[in-house]
Design an enzyme around this catalytic site. Structure first.
Site, PDB file in Angstrom:
ATOM      1  CB  SER A 292      -0.879  -0.146   1.209  1.00 21.39           C
ATOM      2  OG  SER A 292      -1.952   0.930   1.240  1.00 21.39           O
ATOM      3  CG  ASP A 303       7.547   4.504 -11.265  1.00 25.88           C
ATOM      4  OD1 ASP A 303       8.140   3.399 -11.477  1.00 25.88           O
ATOM      5  OD2 ASP A 303       6.406   4.527 -11.074  1.00 25.88           O
ATOM      6  CE  LYS A 317      -5.178  -2.094   0.546  1.00 27.17           C
ATOM      7  NZ  LYS A 317      -5.320  -0.651   0.344  1.00 27.17           N
TER       8      LYS A 317
END
Length: 587
Positions: A292, A303, A317
């Protein structure tokens, strides 16, 4: 032009009519089935042979309905709303201690008081047997019941009676409850000269401020690189994740986006203030329990090529929940959107099939899509965050797991040894320096053997079932020799296993002892001396060329696409579902 406009208008009109019909049909189905449910319950209430409990019956219906969706959409009855608040904030009012069921004693005992909290301040110790709270006996109560009675309104005082096993004496403590905040940042410190280390175990309200203070302190102590440990971190507040990312990312960067069915569920999260450090090399440690908000943090760092992710694939999740108030002081937590990290990917690993009783399937790798980091490195959606450096953590042998576990099949032998050790040793060496002596180890080893300790009960239970089936089907007698041979192999040589795995079991035993003196922070500090993943992270940080090579741009045709943000979802509360332990609780 007129020749094309008329058919187009007819097509649009038909589409709108079809959509309106679908909405009308859906609304009718909702009304119809609510009416059916209402009439069904009325008839049960009127005609059923026994008196029906509305709370139990309708509550069961509500929970069954939510189970057909996803595991994170949950209903909280009035008496359970405090559990939701604690999950969101990490705060509750009580004494600040873990308690557990001692199986051999069949009593609830103090397991681990938190540092600087009422339980520790009044002198409660690991192993104290809880006898009563005020005038209410607790000797025949379950863990959850005792935990509820130890909690209460802040400022209220009660009398706790315990029995201390080391002396056998009854002791009384007058304790005043106060607001307790779970230690979401239990430890940070300097490792190997100039490598900072921060252990964050949840994203509860205000944790970003604690991480900020820790980072400032580490830099003052000379840290030039950082390890952020998110292993086992099940998530929490999305905003806290964004604010933590803001420590290392410039102001104004979009780090996560939410997209849901309605406008209110769609939101873009940007960093809001100037960062503390945008160049410090960093490694983020993750594992299968990193979920999460932890995945938002590690995913955004990956990223944006801000650091290296090291460990094993995360939980996956990608769903977001928000809490909603319901009538009569009840609540629900509902999944409203999915979240997308800077490359544009959603890392949700499991596809939940609606309307099929909670059926779930993992998204196969063949169906995942390729995305690219800022430097053009290839990453994929679905299946959680795949580390830049896959490095499996240390595993423990079965005997060590069962020695340290609490539960129906545990003999509590390690727990009892630690309780006795505490009674005999008023102080121990500092956490990072403490070690169990050879004499202590031999004493522990003999105690385990004499206790009749056994482990791997699952295999023995399955063997017993196999024997039962064989006898029922009539082939046991013919195969008895094979069954006897198999049974002998299932009887572990505990002494041999203790000697074979002495090093690992010693480390676990030391950690349990250290926690009793220096609490959670001390146990973590000591465990880092044997942490192979941390050692690998430090090795990477000490090798700048290798570090840069891992994050270097890849020469692909798609490199120019860099960060392709798709406006898709994440939510205010992004927490992995947590099961409440049967044998332990927070008080």
């Amino acid at each position: 032009m007129k020749r094309y406009i008329a058919p187009l208008l007819m097509f649009l009109a038909l589409s709108l009519t079809t959509q309106a019909q679908k909405n009308s049909d859906h609304n009718f189905e909702v009304a119809k089935h609510l009416d059916i449910f209402n009439q069904l319950y009325k008839n049960l209430e009127l005609l059923y042979v026994d008196t029906i409990s509305p709370k139990e019956t309708i509550g069961t219906g509500i929970n069954a309905m939510l189970r057909s969706l996803d595991p994170y959409t949950e209903y909280y009855a009035q008496e359970d709303t405090k559990n939701l608040r604690m999950m969101l904030t990490g705060k509750y009012a009580g004494i600040g201690s873990l308690i557990r069921k001692h199986q051999k004693l069949d009593r609830i005992v103090v397991d681990e008081p938190y540092a600087d909290m009422p339980a520790a301040e009044v002198g409660l110790k690991k192993g104290d047997v809880i006898l009563s709270i005020d005038d209410s006996m607790m000797t025949d109560k379950a863990v959850g019941y005792v935990s509820e009675r130890l909690r209460g309104e802040p400022g209220t005082t009660f009398l706790l009676k315990v029995m201390r096993p080391s002396t056998g004496k009854m002791m009384s403590f007058k304790i005043t409850r106060r607001n307790i905040k779970l230690p979401e940042l239990p430890y940070y410190g300097i490792r190997e000269g100039d490598v900072g280390y921060i252990n964050l175990n949840s994203f509860t309200e205000g944790c970003s401020k604690d991480v900020r203070r820790a980072l400032i302190d580490l830099k003052k102590q000379g840290a030039t690189s950082l390890v952020l440990d998110l292993r086992g971190n099940g998530g929490g507040s999305e905003q806290e994740a964004v604010d933590i990312l803001n420590l290392w990312l410039p102001k104004g960067i979009t780090v996560v986006e939410n997209r849901g069915k309605i406008k209110q569920s769609t939101k873009e999260y940007k960093t809001r203030v100037e960062p503390l450090d945008t160049v410090m090399p960093m490694v983020v440690l993750v594992n299968g329990e990193t979920a999460s908000a932890s995945e938002i943090t590690s995913g955004a760092i990956q990223d944006l090529d801000r650091g290296i992710i090291l460990g094993t694939r995360t939980y996956g999740k990608g769903l977001v929940q928000i809490p909603i108030d319901l009538p009569y002081n009840t609540n629900m937590k509902v999944t409203t959107s999915k979240y997308y990290i800077p490359s544009g990917r959603c890392i949700q690993a499991i596809n939940y099939k609606k309307g099929s009783g909670g059926y779930r399937e993992h998204i196969p790798d063949s169906l995942t899509k390729v995305f690219y980091t800022r430097n053009g490195r290839e990453v994929r959606d679905g299946g959680g965050i795949k580390p830049d450096v896959e490095f499996k953590g240390d595993t423990i042998p079965n005997i060590a797991f069962y020695l340290s576990a609490s539960g129906q099949d545990s003999t509590e032998v390690m727990f009892d040894y630690v309780v006795d050790y505490i009674a005999q040793h008023p102080t121990i060496a500092p956490a990072a320096e403490f070690h169990v002596s050879d004499a202590d180890w031999q004493e522990f080893r003999e105690r385990v053997i004499k206790s009749g300790f056994t482990y791997d009960p699952v295999s023995k239970k399955q063997f017993a079932e196999l024997v039962k089936t064989a006898k029922f089907e009539g082939y046991y007698d013919d195969a008895k020799a094979a069954f006897d041979s198999l049974e002998s192999k299932l009887n572990h040589d505990v002494a041999y296993a203790l000697d074979r795995h002495e090093k690992v079991i010693r480390h676990i035993l030391e950690s349990e002892i250290i926690a009793a003196y220096y609490y959670q922070s001390g146990a973590i500090e000591a465990s880092l001396n044997y942490d192979s993943q941390l050692k690998e992270a430090i090795r990477l940080l000490k090798n700048p060329e290798e570090y840069k090579k891992i994050l270097a741009p890849q020469k692909t045709k798609e490199t120019s696409s860099l960060i392709q943000l798709e406006k898709k979802p994440v939510g205010p509360v992004s927490s992995k579902k947590q099961e409440i332990p049967v044998f332990s609780a927070i008080a």
